[in-house]
Design an enzyme around this catalytic site. Structure first.
Site, PDB file in Angstrom:
ATOM      1  N   ASP A  16       0.880  -1.174   0.000  1.00 30.37           N
ATOM      2  CA  ASP A  16       0.000   0.000   0.000  1.00 30.37           C
ATOM      3  C   ASP A  16       0.913   1.218   0.000  1.00 30.37           C
ATOM      4  O   ASP A  16       1.690   1.405   0.940  1.00 30.37           O
ATOM      5  CB  ASP A  16      -0.873  -0.045   1.252  1.00 30.37           C
ATOM      6  CG  ASP A  16      -1.825   1.140   1.323  1.00 30.37           C
ATOM      7  OD1 ASP A  16      -1.543   2.202   0.728  1.00 30.37           O
ATOM      8  OD2 ASP A  16      -2.848   1.011   2.023  1.00 30.37           O
ATOM      9  N   ILE A  17       0.814   2.019  -1.020  1.00 29.35           N
ATOM     10  CA  ILE A  17       1.757   3.134  -1.164  1.00 29.35           C
ATOM     11  C   ILE A  17       1.655   4.140  -0.014  1.00 29.35           C
ATOM     12  O   ILE A  17       2.631   4.810   0.313  1.00 29.35           O
ATOM     13  CB  ILE A  17       1.599   3.817  -2.545  1.00 29.35           C
ATOM     14  CG1 ILE A  17       2.824   4.678  -2.844  1.00 29.35           C
ATOM     15  CG2 ILE A  17       0.316   4.621  -2.655  1.00 29.35           C
ATOM     16  CD1 ILE A  17       3.042   4.961  -4.292  1.00 29.35           C
ATOM     17  N   ASN A  30      -6.374  13.324 -10.292  1.00 32.94           N
ATOM     18  CA  ASN A  30      -7.080  13.824 -11.483  1.00 32.94           C
ATOM     19  C   ASN A  30      -6.779  15.307 -11.585  1.00 32.94           C
ATOM     20  O   ASN A  30      -6.240  15.905 -10.654  1.00 32.94           O
ATOM     21  CB  ASN A  30      -8.573  13.515 -11.421  1.00 32.94           C
ATOM     22  CG  ASN A  30      -9.217  14.103 -10.191  1.00 32.94           C
ATOM     23  OD1 ASN A  30      -9.185  15.324  -9.986  1.00 32.94           O
ATOM     24  ND2 ASN A  30      -9.773  13.247  -9.343  1.00 32.94           N
ATOM     25  N   VAL A  39      -5.867   5.426  -5.254  1.00 32.64           N
ATOM     26  CA  VAL A  39      -4.690   5.886  -4.509  1.00 32.64           C
ATOM     27  C   VAL A  39      -4.924   7.321  -4.010  1.00 32.64           C
ATOM     28  O   VAL A  39      -4.586   7.665  -2.874  1.00 32.64           O
ATOM     29  CB  VAL A  39      -3.432   5.852  -5.405  1.00 32.64           C
ATOM     30  CG1 VAL A  39      -2.219   6.327  -4.632  1.00 32.64           C
ATOM     31  CG2 VAL A  39      -3.183   4.454  -5.944  1.00 32.64           C
ATOM     32  N   ASP A  40      -5.484   8.144  -4.869  1.00 35.85           N
ATOM     33  CA  ASP A  40      -5.735   9.554  -4.539  1.00 35.85           C
ATOM     34  C   ASP A  40      -6.553   9.663  -3.237  1.00 35.85           C
ATOM     35  O   ASP A  40      -6.181  10.399  -2.306  1.00 35.85           O
ATOM     36  CB  ASP A  40      -6.520  10.152  -5.722  1.00 35.85           C
ATOM     37  CG  ASP A  40      -6.464  11.665  -5.776  1.00 35.85           C
ATOM     38  OD1 ASP A  40      -5.788  12.266  -4.921  1.00 35.85           O
ATOM     39  OD2 ASP A  40      -7.109  12.247  -6.676  1.00 35.85           O
ATOM     40  N   SER A 129      -2.517   5.225 -13.863  1.00 36.32           N
ATOM     41  CA  SER A 129      -3.548   5.074 -14.916  1.00 36.32           C
ATOM     42  C   SER A 129      -4.169   3.687 -15.046  1.00 36.32           C
ATOM     43  O   SER A 129      -5.106   3.519 -15.846  1.00 36.32           O
ATOM     44  CB  SER A 129      -3.037   5.506 -16.303  1.00 36.32           C
ATOM     45  OG  SER A 129      -3.017   6.911 -16.415  1.00 36.32           O
ATOM     46  N   GLY A 131      -5.860   1.953 -12.855  1.00 35.18           N
ATOM     47  CA  GLY A 131      -7.048   1.711 -12.029  1.00 35.18           C
ATOM     48  C   GLY A 131      -8.255   2.323 -12.716  1.00 35.18           C
ATOM     49  O   GLY A 131      -8.650   1.887 -13.806  1.00 35.18           O
TER      50      GLY A 131
END
Ligand code: ADP
Length: 183
Positions: A16-17, A30, A39-40, A129, A131
């Site tokens: 998990d980043i 975005n 992730v965002d 990109s 996901g």
């Protein structure tokens, strides 16, 4: 898997980043920079409101119409272990006929360049990109790994780049591509 590329180490792991202790982690944002899913969403929810405040300031001062695809900006890491978050916008997959490959390369390259310009030594990337933006991971992983190879062979200032894949399947694909490209 760890690969020596020039003076740098490229590491591919599953994880998990938002848990990574690197100088910076990369957010596949975005163009609104106002948060989202994937992730965002995870970065903003774990990192706290400071990151969003800085994103709002970037919108007001630098990018009133939103961050264009392929560009990158930097904020602090808020409550994350990482000191910085680099926000970049990957392309939405539209079938491969709309310069998606070039834009994906730019998203990686501009994030790497920004990191170097800030004196960052270690940086973690997710699979940009692949996901919500729908880029086929088999193709995206080729572009990602090649872009790192080209960049790290020429630019020796980054000590470590960590690719953080979210599933065994995604990691397998990236490992396969890395072996093809490096070995
Ligand atoms: P995009 O909108 O650029 O496609 P997403 O965040 O939707 O970005 O997904 C990018 C990739 O990151 C996907 O492969 C997804 O499975 C993966 N991912 C989702 N959450 C995490 C996380 N917490 N850490 C690492 N990778 C993640």
């Amino acid at each position: 898997m760890e690969i020596q590329v020039g003076n740098s180490i490229l590491e591919l792991i599953k994880g998990d980043i938002t848990d990574i202790s690197a100088d910076a982690i990369v957010n596949p944002a975005n163009s609104s920079l106002m948060g989202g899913g994937g992730v965002d969403g995870a970065i903003h929810s774990k990192g706290g409101p400071k990151i969003l405040e800085e994103c709002k300031r970037i919108r007001e001062t630098e990018w009133p119409d939103g961050l264009p695809t392929g560009k990158a900006v930097i904020t602090s890491g808020g409550n994350l272990k990482a000191k910085y978050v680099i926000h970049t916008v990957g392309p939405v997959w539209l079938g491969g006929f709309h310069v998606e490959a070039e834009l994906l390369k730019q998203a990686y390259r501009n994030s790497l360049k920004l990191a170097v310009s800030k004196g960052i030594k270690s940086i973690a990337f997710p699979s940009i990109s692949t996901g919500a933006y729908g880029y086929p991971i088999e193709e995206a992983s080729q572009i990602a790994v090649k872009t790192f190879k080209d960049f790290l062979e020429k630019e020796g200032k980054l000590e470590k780049v960590i690719f953080v894949l979210f599933s065994d399947y995604d990691l397998e694909i990236y490992l396969h591509v890395a072996k093809q490209i490096f070995i």
